[in-house]
Write an enzyme that holds these catalytic residues in place. Structure first.
Site, PDB file in Angstrom:
ATOM      1  N   LYS A 136       0.864  -1.188   0.000  1.00  0.00           N
ATOM      2  CA  LYS A 136       0.000   0.000   0.000  1.00  0.00           C
ATOM      3  C   LYS A 136       0.900   1.237   0.000  1.00  0.00           C
ATOM      4  O   LYS A 136       1.731   1.418   0.889  1.00  0.00           O
ATOM      5  CB  LYS A 136      -0.839  -0.034   1.273  1.00  0.00           C
ATOM      6  CG  LYS A 136      -2.214   0.520   1.140  1.00  0.00           C
ATOM      7  CD  LYS A 136      -2.961   0.139   2.406  1.00  0.00           C
ATOM      8  CE  LYS A 136      -4.202   0.934   2.560  1.00  0.00           C
ATOM      9  NZ  LYS A 136      -4.733   0.793   3.914  1.00  0.00           N
TER      10      LYS A 136
HETATM   11  C1  E4P Z   1      -8.044   1.201   4.036  1.00  0.00           C
HETATM   12  O1  E4P Z   1      -7.345   0.831   3.143  1.00  0.00           O
HETATM   13  C2  E4P Z   1      -7.959   2.552   4.632  1.00  0.00           C
HETATM   14  O2  E4P Z   1      -6.709   2.736   5.221  1.00  0.00           O
HETATM   15  C3  E4P Z   1      -9.065   2.727   5.641  1.00  0.00           C
HETATM   16  O3  E4P Z   1     -10.279   2.302   5.049  1.00  0.00           O
HETATM   17  C4  E4P Z   1      -9.179   4.146   6.158  1.00  0.00           C
HETATM   18  O4  E4P Z   1     -10.334   4.258   6.939  1.00  0.00           O
HETATM   19  P1  E4P Z   1     -10.595   5.490   7.917  1.00  0.00           P
HETATM   20  O5  E4P Z   1     -10.742   6.724   7.090  1.00  0.00           O
HETATM   21  O6  E4P Z   1     -11.861   5.145   8.650  1.00  0.00           O
HETATM   22  O7  E4P Z   1      -9.403   5.585   8.824  1.00  0.00           O
END
Ligand code: E4P
Length: 237
Positions: free
Chosen positions: A84
């Site tokens: 990621k």
């Molecule tokens: C997933 O890949 C993201 O990091 C996550 O959905 C972020 O979610 P949040 O905005 O609730 O922290």
């Protein structure tokens, strides 16, 4: 639409895997910080032993070399690791280098269709628009999901739109209708999707009616047995 669990909690992942609906997992440094006792690498290895679907592992370096070093190390942990990488100039370069090396990437922190388009061109296999965080600042986050899904379809791009930052069950329905290929959601939201008060009351009603029916049958059978016994013991017959 594929369903990924947005967590680093091993027990949550095991539970959803048992339900038979787990297509992958996304983690990030914030989610990892909520776990305790294991290194990020050990958590990732454990998750990859539960699911063969894509498991996103996020780099924290902000420079290209740092991202490449962290991402290559993640990729060695298991074949289903997806690195990621945040959207940035450095992130684009890192994603394009990872693509050349055959390492899959998930471009994170996408807030516009243009950012997603660039990530797709850099070779990201997953594009993660953050729905909830846009909603938080009074913008409709689902618009980005819809626009990106259309762009990917129109230009037949070799990538998938992953609706991220999902905060409630309505987001999930909207993401599916907007054409997201994947949505990643917290365990809490997944459990909310399962439940409905009419389902709960329906289950209770069916159980109660079933018990009443069995009691009625038992009472009828008990009465018949008594009748037979009484007939069999009538004196002088
Ligand atoms: C997933 O890949 C993201 O990091 C996550 O959905 C972020 O979610 P949040 O905005 O609730 O922290």
């Amino acid at each position: 639409m594929k369903i990924f669990l947005d967590t680093a909690d091993i027990e949550e992942i095991r539970t959803v895997a048992r339900w038979g609906i787990l297509d992958g997992v996304t983690t990030n440094p914030t989610l990892f910080s909520k776990t305790s006792g294991m290194s990020y690498e050990d958590v990732l290895k454990e998750i990859c032993s539960i699911t063969s679907g894509p498991v996103s592992a996020e780099v924290v370096a902000e420079d290209v070399d740092g991202m490449l070093t962290e991402g290559r190390a993640f990729a060695k942990l298991a074949p289903n690791i997806v690195v990621k990488v945040p959207m940035s100039e450095e992130g684009l370069e890192a994603m394009s280098r990872f693509a050349d090396e055959g390492i899959k990437t998930n471009c994170t922190l996408i807030f516009t269709a243009n950012q997603g388009l660039l990530a797709a061109k850099a070779g990201a296999s997953l594009l993660s628009p953050f729905v909830g965080r846009l909603d938080d600042i009074n913008q409709d986050g689902m618009i980005v999901v819809r626009e990106l899904a259309e762009i990917v379809a129109i230009h037949e791009l070799d990538t998938e739109v992953l609706a991220a930052s999902i905060r409630n069950p309505v987001h999930m329905t909207q993401a599916a209708l907007a054409g997201a290929h994947v949505a990643t959601l917290p365990f809490k939201v997944l459990k909310q999707m399962v439940r409905h008060p009419l389902t709960d009351s329906g289950i209770t009603q069916f159980r109660s009616d079933w018990e009443k029916a069995r009691e009625a049958l038992a009472a009828r059978d008990g009465g018949r047995k008594k009748e037979v016994a009484a007939t069999a013991t009538k004196p002088g017959e």
